[in-house]
Design a protein around this motif. Sequence first.
Motif, short mmCIF file in Angstrom:
data_model
loop_
_atom_site.label_atom_id
_atom_site.label_comp_id
_atom_site.label_asym_id
_atom_site.label_seq_id
_atom_site.Cartn_x
_atom_site.Cartn_y
_atom_site.Cartn_z
N LEU A 13 3.82 19.64 35.06
CA LEU A 13 4.53 20.75 35.08
C LEU A 13 4.29 21.44 33.94
O LEU A 13 4.20 21.05 32.77
N THR A 14 3.90 22.79 34.10
CA THR A 14 3.59 23.73 32.96
C THR A 14 5.02 24.17 32.19
O THR A 14 6.03 23.88 32.86
N ILE A 16 6.21 27.21 31.91
CA ILE A 16 6.67 28.33 32.77
C ILE A 16 7.34 27.43 33.92
O ILE A 16 8.33 28.13 34.39
N GLU A 17 6.85 26.58 34.52
CA GLU A 17 7.24 26.08 35.93
C GLU A 17 8.51 25.08 35.48
O GLU A 17 9.52 25.30 36.18
N VAL A 40 10.38 35.83 40.94
CA VAL A 40 9.13 36.24 40.00
C VAL A 40 9.63 37.33 38.93
O VAL A 40 9.44 37.16 37.92
N THR A 45 6.99 36.05 35.60
CA THR A 45 5.87 34.88 36.24
C THR A 45 5.38 35.56 37.55
O THR A 45 5.59 36.43 37.97
N SER A 46 4.42 34.72 38.00
CA SER A 46 3.51 35.04 39.22
C SER A 46 4.33 34.56 40.53
O SER A 46 4.83 33.30 40.32
N SER A 48 2.38 32.84 42.52
CA SER A 48 1.70 31.59 42.68
C SER A 48 2.56 30.16 42.07
O SER A 48 2.56 29.21 42.47
N THR A 49 2.96 30.84 40.93
CA THR A 49 3.79 29.86 40.04
C THR A 49 5.10 29.43 40.82
O THR A 49 5.28 28.07 40.68
N VAL A 50 5.84 29.89 41.46
CA VAL A 50 6.85 29.95 42.22
C VAL A 50 6.59 29.24 43.33
O VAL A 50 7.04 28.03 43.73
N ARG A 52 3.93 27.33 44.15
CA ARG A 52 3.37 25.91 43.49
C ARG A 52 4.48 24.92 43.18
O ARG A 52 4.36 23.85 43.46
N LEU A 53 5.57 25.46 42.53
CA LEU A 53 6.70 24.75 41.99
C LEU A 53 7.32 24.22 43.24
O LEU A 53 7.83 23.17 43.16
#
Length: 54
Positions: A13-14, A16-17, A40, A45-46, A48-50, A52-53
């Motif tokens: 995980l990054t 941000i994640e 978001v 954040t974006s 796509s981050t949420v 993906r998480l």
Amino acid sequence: MIDINKLIQGKNLTEIEVHVLKYIIKNIDTVLQKSVREIVKENYTSPSTVIRLS
């Protein structure tokens, strides 16, 4: 309290994640009624981050 380290152990995980995951855990009662866009916006954040998480 949930040990975040056990949840993310072995995951790539990054930073941000991890931040978003902590936010979700901290606000579990209210986050279930929110849309991805609201999460978001509150976490800068974006979408796509949420997604993906999740």
